[in-house]
Design an enzyme around this catalytic site. Structure first.
Site, mmCIF file in Angstrom:
data_model
loop_
_atom_site.group_PDB
_atom_site.id
_atom_site.type_symbol
_atom_site.label_atom_id
_atom_site.label_comp_id
_atom_site.label_asym_id
_atom_site.label_seq_id
_atom_site.Cartn_x
_atom_site.Cartn_y
_atom_site.Cartn_z
ATOM 1 N N GLU A 178 54.616 85.702 4.660
ATOM 2 C CA GLU A 178 53.734 86.682 5.286
ATOM 3 C C GLU A 178 53.619 86.379 6.783
ATOM 4 O O GLU A 178 53.243 85.279 7.175
ATOM 5 C CB GLU A 178 52.348 86.660 4.655
ATOM 6 C CG GLU A 178 51.433 87.723 5.239
ATOM 7 C CD GLU A 178 50.048 87.717 4.629
ATOM 8 O OE1 GLU A 178 49.474 88.806 4.453
ATOM 9 O OE2 GLU A 178 49.537 86.621 4.331
ATOM 10 N N CYS B 190 46.807 92.371 5.012
ATOM 11 C CA CYS B 190 47.470 91.837 3.820
ATOM 12 C C CYS B 190 48.172 92.937 3.031
ATOM 13 O O CYS B 190 49.073 92.666 2.257
ATOM 14 C CB CYS B 190 46.472 91.100 2.940
ATOM 15 S SG CYS B 190 45.022 92.077 2.497
ATOM 16 N N GLU C 27 41.137 87.660 -2.405
ATOM 17 C CA GLU C 27 42.093 88.639 -1.904
ATOM 18 C C GLU C 27 42.887 87.937 -0.810
ATOM 19 O O GLU C 27 42.375 87.686 0.283
ATOM 20 C CB GLU C 27 41.410 89.885 -1.344
ATOM 21 C CG GLU C 27 42.411 90.951 -0.938
ATOM 22 C CD GLU C 27 41.769 92.154 -0.272
ATOM 23 O OE1 GLU C 27 42.329 92.629 0.734
ATOM 24 O OE2 GLU C 27 40.706 92.600 -0.750
ATOM 25 N N LYS D 280 29.640 84.506 5.429
ATOM 26 C CA LYS D 280 30.212 83.817 6.581
ATOM 27 C C LYS D 280 31.386 84.621 7.128
ATOM 28 O O LYS D 280 32.427 84.714 6.494
ATOM 29 C CB LYS D 280 30.698 82.405 6.236
ATOM 30 C CG LYS D 280 30.963 81.570 7.515
ATOM 31 C CD LYS D 280 31.817 80.345 7.278
ATOM 32 C CE LYS D 280 33.290 80.643 7.401
ATOM 33 N NZ LYS D 280 33.712 81.014 8.786
#
Length: 498
Positions: free
Chosen positions: A402, A301, A266, A192
């Site tokens: 983040e 990331c 992750e 997906k």
């Protein structure tokens, strides 16, 4: 899929998509299908806000059909000799190469990422397919010494159906990387893509349809509800997800309610880049640009978004970094001279702008960017200048959370114990960088950093087979090497009485 025509000399790539938007379909059981619910997800060019295509919005029934197709195909795929599975992946790499230009257009138009950053992604896809096509022969068990009347051995067997849910920043790379190792190990895959950048993945499905047996790869497009249907399906024992920490935690909770599953994650990063006083200022400044992945607008990331600079060279580094950020070329993602494109969605742009406002209000000093670029080109689209804040302190929001955007925070330090504590103080632990000519100091610091991947005197470099993954809330599991291949198998012990 209705395909975009390659732009002529008289039109831009953006105009080509405007004139010829694409219609993608899902790949389920070897067939290209629309949603059973009839709904669609519209795709918009982040740089122009033009409508560029649509893909089906999958229902839970569509996911069920995809898992059933994958399960049906898995037995025959796993029984196929390793050489034949390897040949299939190599043929897919060949087909991918033939369609690389078209896939590159889809990537740039759908993501807003600079073409200079997306081009290497396609090359990496081909390398990844060929790497795992060869690595499959290393999927070996062991014999274990015991008694003379017994033989003890282990086998590596596939899980069955693997669910792979990917993020928006490297759409085609994450799609290919996520299927190569599960497939060579004998699993089948339900993939997906992100609903924010699905176009290249559905085209990948069309290409794979001509190469792989039906049901071996299934591509399901949709929003979070489709992803959750994959997560909660009792026959999907192995899951892999790339995305935010919050979503990763939700996946763990949701999966645990229905079955015990092997899940690799992750997730986010707030990655430290520690500069010692003997580091060369100009090289550090160059690395401060390279480490932020600005060709992806900092939407990575692994970006080294916290730059810790020693007091002795702090002002010089801030000045050099600011100069480089101000000189970066922001513009049309299809232009080969562009160094930074547009953020993926308007909602994400607004979120990043909130971080910029927060940093200003908390007392950080803006030394570059922070605004929407000026000019007619930037009247539409999700644009923000590359941004640098100096005099950032660890308690500020821009130093803790983040941002996933083109915002670099520069912090000051004078004591080694202090900087290591600051670097390790956040919930993330994905990547880190250490810059010094003292190799002993570099290795001592690298060992103490709570990060899964540490660069010494470098940034943003990845080599095939070197494991990649995070500590703490940055994730679980490792990818890109033989560890990843093994992770898509279960180990079975067999004892034979002689």
């Amino acid at each position: 899929m209705t395909h975009p025509h390659l732009p002529t000399s008289s039109e831009t790539a953006a105009e080509a998509f405007r004139k010829s938007p694409v219609t993608g379909r899902m790949l389920i059981g070897g067939e290209l299908v629309e949603s059973s619910g009839g709904a669609w997800i519209e795709c918009v060019n982040p740089a122009t806000e033009d409508y560029i295509g649509k893909v089906p919005k999958a229902t839970e029934a569509d996911v069920q059909q995809a898992v059933e197709a994958a399960e049906k195909a898995q037995v025959g795929w796993a029984e196929m000799p390793m050489q034949e599975r390897s040949n299939c992946l190599n043929r897919l790499a060949d087909a991918f190469t033939r369609h690389a230009d078209e896939l590159l257009m889809l990537e740039v138009a759908d993501s807003g990422n600079a073409i200079t950053s997306m081009k290497p992604d396609l090359a990496n896809c081909v390398e990844r397919l060929r790497y795992y096509a060869g690595l499959g022969f290393e999927l070996q068990g062991h014999t274990i010494p015991g008694t003379s009347d017994k033989l003890h051995l282990t086998l590596r067997e596939p899980y069955g159906v693997v669910g792979r849910i990917i993020a928006f920043n490297h759409p085609i790379a994450m799609a290919v990387h996520g299927m190569a190792s599960p497939l060579i190990a004998g699993n089948t895959v339900v993939l997906k893509p992100s609903d924010q950048c699905p176009l290249s993945a559905v085209r990948l499905g069309e290409i794979a349809r001509e190469v792989l047996p039906p049901g071996v790869l299934n591509v399901v497009t949709g929003d979070g509800s489709a992803g959750n249907a994959i997560v909660r399906h009792p026959r999907v024992k192995r899951l892999s997800f790339i995305g935010s920490v919050r979503t990763g935690m939700a996946i763990q909770r949701s999966a645990a309610e229905v079955a015990v599953k092997n899940i690799s994650l992750e997730l986010g990063g707030k990655n430290p880049f520690i500069v010692f006083p003997d580091a060369p200022v100009e090289k550090v400044a160059d690395a401060a640009v390279a480490g932020m992945n600005l060709g992806l607008q900092g939407q990575s990331c692994g970006s080294t978004s916290r730059l810790f600079v020693h007091d002795a060279i702090y002002d010089a580094v801030v000045k050099a970094v600011a100069e480089r950020y101000k000189a970066l070329r922001v513009g049309d993602p299809f232009d080969w001279s562009t160094q930074m494109g547009a953020l993926n969605t308007r909602a994400h742009l607004e979120r990043v702008q909130q971080f910029v406002a927060s940093a200003k209000s908390e007392g950080a000093r803006l030394v570059a960017g922070g605004e929407r670029p000026a000019g007619k080109t930037f009247e539409k689209g999700n644009w923000l200048q590359p941004t640098v804040f100096a005099d950032v302190t660890p308690e500020m929001r821009v130093a803790r959370e983040e941002i996933f955007g083109p915002v670099l925070s520069i912090l000051r330090w004078s004591d080694v114990e202090e900087v290591i504590a600051m670097a390790n103080s956040v919930e993330y632990g994905l990547t880190a960088a250490v810059w010094t000519s003292d190799i002993t100091q570099a290795l001592r610091t690298a060992k103490r950093l709570q990060s899964g991947f540490v660069w010494v005197n470098g940034v943003n470099s990845h080599v095939r087979a070197v494991p990649f993954g995070g500590y703490k809330n940055s994730g679980t599991g490792r990818e890109r090497g033989i560890e990843e291949l093994y992770s898509y198998t279960e180990e079975k012990s067999v004892q034979v009485f002689l």
